[in-house]
Design a protein around this motif. Structure first.
Motif, PDB file in Angstrom:
ATOM      1  N   THR A  99      42.175  79.629  91.441  1.00 28.97           N
ATOM      2  CA  THR A  99      43.100  79.650  92.498  1.00 28.97           C
ATOM      3  C   THR A  99      44.439  78.826  92.309  1.00 28.97           C
ATOM      4  O   THR A  99      44.518  78.406  91.041  1.00 28.97           O
ATOM      5  CB  THR A  99      42.624  78.975  93.945  1.00 28.97           C
TER       6      THR A  99
ATOM      7  N   ALA B  44      41.133  73.239 104.328  1.00 26.44           N
ATOM      8  CA  ALA B  44      42.373  72.793 104.259  1.00 26.44           C
ATOM      9  C   ALA B  44      42.532  72.333 102.753  1.00 26.44           C
ATOM     10  O   ALA B  44      41.529  72.235 101.895  1.00 26.44           O
ATOM     11  CB  ALA B  44      42.519  71.558 105.093  1.00 26.44           C
TER      12      ALA B  44
ATOM     13  N   HIS C 217      37.678  77.062  90.669  1.00 25.16           N
ATOM     14  CA  HIS C 217      37.549  78.503  90.911  1.00 25.16           C
ATOM     15  C   HIS C 217      39.265  79.013  90.751  1.00 25.16           C
ATOM     16  O   HIS C 217      40.407  77.780  90.843  1.00 25.16           O
ATOM     17  CB  HIS C 217      37.573  78.894  92.454  1.00 25.16           C
TER      18      HIS C 217
ATOM     19  N   SER D  88      45.457  81.901 103.894  1.00 29.28           N
ATOM     20  CA  SER D  88      46.345  82.928 103.274  1.00 29.28           C
ATOM     21  C   SER D  88      46.319  83.081 101.750  1.00 29.28           C
ATOM     22  O   SER D  88      46.682  84.029 101.250  1.00 29.28           O
ATOM     23  CB  SER D  88      47.724  82.552 103.610  1.00 29.28           C
TER      24      SER D  88
ATOM     25  N   ASP E 218      49.649  73.625 110.731  1.00 28.28           N
ATOM     26  CA  ASP E 218      48.897  72.560 109.719  1.00 28.28           C
ATOM     27  C   ASP E 218      47.669  72.364 110.586  1.00 28.28           C
ATOM     28  O   ASP E 218      47.707  71.543 111.531  1.00 28.28           O
ATOM     29  CB  ASP E 218      49.900  71.326 109.572  1.00 28.28           C
TER      30      ASP E 218
ATOM     31  N   LEU F 176      40.551  80.318  98.283  1.00 26.46           N
ATOM     32  CA  LEU F 176      38.917  80.171  98.732  1.00 26.46           C
ATOM     33  C   LEU F 176      38.896  80.985  99.934  1.00 26.46           C
ATOM     34  O   LEU F 176      38.035  81.590 100.676  1.00 26.46           O
ATOM     35  CB  LEU F 176      38.316  78.985  98.296  1.00 26.46           C
TER      36      LEU F 176
ATOM     37  N   ARG G 120      49.730  77.176 106.949  1.00 27.60           N
ATOM     38  CA  ARG G 120      51.042  76.665 107.200  1.00 27.60           C
ATOM     39  C   ARG G 120      52.235  77.639 107.113  1.00 27.60           C
ATOM     40  O   ARG G 120      53.060  77.837 107.864  1.00 27.60           O
ATOM     41  CB  ARG G 120      51.271  75.404 106.474  1.00 27.60           C
ATOM     42  N   GLY G 121      52.279  78.354 105.784  1.00 21.59           N
ATOM     43  CA  GLY G 121      53.381  79.154 105.569  1.00 21.59           C
ATOM     44  C   GLY G 121      53.192  80.612 106.136  1.00 21.59           C
ATOM     45  O   GLY G 121      52.209  81.288 106.022  1.00 21.59           O
TER      46      GLY G 121
HETATM   47  P1  NAP Z   1      44.690  76.896  97.382  1.00 20.31           P
HETATM   48  O1  NAP Z   1      44.616  78.145  96.517  1.00 20.31           O
HETATM   49  O2  NAP Z   1      45.898  75.988  97.063  1.00 20.31           O
HETATM   50  O3  NAP Z   1      44.818  77.687  98.919  1.00 20.31           O
HETATM   51  C1  NAP Z   1      45.027  76.805  99.888  1.00 20.31           C
HETATM   52  C2  NAP Z   1      45.247  77.535 101.012  1.00 20.31           C
HETATM   53  O4  NAP Z   1      45.014  76.757 102.196  1.00 20.31           O
HETATM   54  C3  NAP Z   1      46.487  78.244 101.263  1.00 20.31           C
HETATM   55  O5  NAP Z   1      46.415  79.518 102.090  1.00 20.31           O
HETATM   56  C4  NAP Z   1      47.402  77.503 102.233  1.00 20.31           C
HETATM   57  O6  NAP Z   1      48.348  77.981 102.504  1.00 20.31           O
HETATM   58  C5  NAP Z   1      46.114  76.897 103.113  1.00 20.31           C
HETATM   59  N1  NAP Z   1      46.434  75.452 103.361  1.00 20.31           N
HETATM   60  C6  NAP Z   1      46.555  74.262 102.596  1.00 20.31           C
HETATM   61  N2  NAP Z   1      46.658  73.294 103.393  1.00 20.31           N
HETATM   62  C7  NAP Z   1      46.587  73.732 104.831  1.00 20.31           C
HETATM   63  C8  NAP Z   1      46.600  72.986 105.974  1.00 20.31           C
HETATM   64  N3  NAP Z   1      46.727  71.747 106.189  1.00 20.31           N
HETATM   65  N4  NAP Z   1      46.750  73.752 107.284  1.00 20.31           N
HETATM   66  C9  NAP Z   1      46.388  75.192 107.202  1.00 20.31           C
HETATM   67  N5  NAP Z   1      46.432  75.883 106.025  1.00 20.31           N
HETATM   68  C10 NAP Z   1      46.380  75.032 105.007  1.00 20.31           C
HETATM   69  O7  NAP Z   1      43.246  76.154  97.547  1.00 20.31           O
HETATM   70  P2  NAP Z   1      41.940  76.577  97.237  1.00 20.31           P
HETATM   71  O8  NAP Z   1      41.608  76.443  95.833  1.00 20.31           O
HETATM   72  O9  NAP Z   1      41.466  77.867  97.778  1.00 20.31           O
HETATM   73  O10 NAP Z   1      40.950  75.180  97.737  1.00 20.31           O
HETATM   74  C11 NAP Z   1      40.330  75.181  99.157  1.00 20.31           C
HETATM   75  C12 NAP Z   1      39.652  73.862  99.165  1.00 20.31           C
HETATM   76  O11 NAP Z   1      38.600  73.703  98.458  1.00 20.31           O
HETATM   77  C13 NAP Z   1      40.632  72.796  98.904  1.00 20.31           C
HETATM   78  O12 NAP Z   1      40.237  71.710  99.935  1.00 20.31           O
HETATM   79  C14 NAP Z   1      40.253  72.099  97.643  1.00 20.31           C
HETATM   80  O13 NAP Z   1      40.193  70.707  97.586  1.00 20.31           O
HETATM   81  C15 NAP Z   1      38.795  72.662  97.591  1.00 20.31           C
HETATM   82  N6  NAP Z   1      38.559  72.910  96.199  1.00 20.31           N
HETATM   83  C16 NAP Z   1      38.870  73.779  95.396  1.00 20.31           C
HETATM   84  C17 NAP Z   1      38.489  73.976  94.069  1.00 20.31           C
HETATM   85  C18 NAP Z   1      39.152  75.010  93.273  1.00 20.31           C
HETATM   86  O14 NAP Z   1      38.671  75.228  92.111  1.00 20.31           O
HETATM   87  N7  NAP Z   1      39.898  75.934  93.709  1.00 20.31           N
HETATM   88  C19 NAP Z   1      37.499  73.071  93.506  1.00 20.31           C
HETATM   89  C20 NAP Z   1      36.968  72.231  94.482  1.00 20.31           C
HETATM   90  C21 NAP Z   1      37.413  71.987  95.715  1.00 20.31           C
HETATM   91  P3  NAP Z   1      49.864  77.046 103.014  1.00 20.31           P
HETATM   92  O15 NAP Z   1      50.049  76.171 101.943  1.00 20.31           O
HETATM   93  O16 NAP Z   1      50.753  77.946 103.542  1.00 20.31           O
HETATM   94  O17 NAP Z   1      49.421  76.072 104.292  1.00 20.31           O
END
Ligand code: NAP
Length: 259
Positions: free
Chosen positions: A188, A89, A186, A16, A65, A19, A39-40
């Motif tokens: 986010t 996730a 990134h 939602s 989840d 990334l 989840r949301g």
């Molecule tokens: P984000 O902006 O916090 O987005 C997370 C997305 O995942 C939201 O849509 C959230 O929606 C959903 N989500 C989270 N936990 C979930 C679950 N258990 N089940 C279903 N949906 C879930 O995070 P992001 O930056 O895109 O990061 C994605 C992944 O890349 C993570 O594992 C993060 O550790 C990894 N990562 C990110 C970065 C970065 O700089 N952004 C760098 C290294 C690694 P809901 O909360 O509504 O579920």
């Protein structure tokens, strides 16, 4: 470039925002119908509608989840017959090596190692039967450059990386390509929350925390979800048929390594 995947169907987990959403949008732009998950429910429905309106593809939503067995059953039921799987996730919390007990490790392994493995075990056999499939696991730069405070993430993602290294080579003869996509920093919500943490800890503004982090990256900026999604869509395309078991790093050059 025509990615050659128009009319295919993909499950994009945790999509939602951030990334995962970038990946969902880039696949939709290539003409791929989607199963989206988060989840949301409200943010998920909104993201799905925006994608339907913008790209004219079919989007099914599954609000749950994905790291729980019940959640996995729901997304797997909705995603029967998909050609493309993008696993994702939230990441585990940071800390010191002395902070974590067995339960903390089990939670991290469940979320960031065993969940993608369960999804692959459920959905890759259908891809093998149809002779074509693509899997992209969103992991982290920490696979190549472990981050000291992210011991839980380092451990779980290393486990998934090892699993993919072997499995991707076992399924490649059937036309199924499994690879990992490794984000560095990134732009986010997660990055904003990391900058918020640094701001509080160091007593500086959030803008200053971000500026300091950007100064450590050769591109001098954070990556965007759109750039990340475009790379993911390429890895899911017809053109990526010779890419097997790779760990593709998108970090603006932050990691000083050659492999
Ligand atoms: P984000 O902006 O916090 O987005 C997370 C997305 O995942 C939201 O849509 C959230 O929606 C959903 N989500 C989270 N936990 C979930 C679950 N258990 N089940 C279903 N949906 C879930 O995070 P992001 O930056 O895109 O990061 C994605 C992944 O890349 C993570 O594992 C993060 O550790 C990894 N990562 C990110 C970065 C970065 O700089 N952004 C760098 C290294 C690694 P809901 O909360 O509504 O579920």
């Amino acid at each position: 470039m025509d990615l050659g995947i128009r009319g295919k169907r993909a499950l994009v987990c945790a999509s939602s925002k951030g990334l995962g959403r970038g990946c969902a949008e880039a696949l939709a732009e290539a003409g791929v119908d989607l199963v989206m998950n988060a989840r949301g429910q409200e943010a998920l429905e909104q993201a799905a509608q925006e994608i339907r309106d913008r790209f004219g593809v079919e989007v099914v939503t599954v609000a749950c989840d994905v790291t729980t067995p019940e959640g996995q059953k729901q997304v797997i039921d909705a995603a029967q017959g998909v050609d493309i799987l993008v696993t994702n996730a939230g990441g585990p919390p940071p800390g010191m090596w002395t902070d974590w007990n067995r339960e903390d490790f089990i939670r991290a392994l469940d979320a960031n190692m065993l969940t993608p493995i369960a999804l692959m075990k459920a959905l890759v056999p259908g891809m093998i039967d149809r002779g074509w499939g693509r899997v992209v696991n969103i992991t982290s730069q920490s696979v190549k450059s472990p981050i000291p405070a992210l011991g839980l993430s380092n451990s779980a993602r290393a486990g998934l990386t090892g699993y993919v290294a072997g499995t991707s080579r076992q399924v490649a003869p059937s036309g199924v390509n499994i690879n990992n996509l490794l984000p560095g920093i990134h732009d986010t919500d997660r990055a904003a929350s990391l900058d918020g943490g640094v701001s509080k800890k160091e007593g500086i503004s959030v803008e200053e925390a971000r500026a300091r982090r950007e100064a450590t990256i050769p591109t001098r900026r954070y990556g965007t979800a759109a750039e990340f999604g475009a790379t993911c869509a390429f890895m899911c395309s017809q053109h990526a048929g010779f890419m097997v078991g790779q760990n593709v790093l998108l970090d603006g050059g932050a990691g000083n390594q050659t492999m």
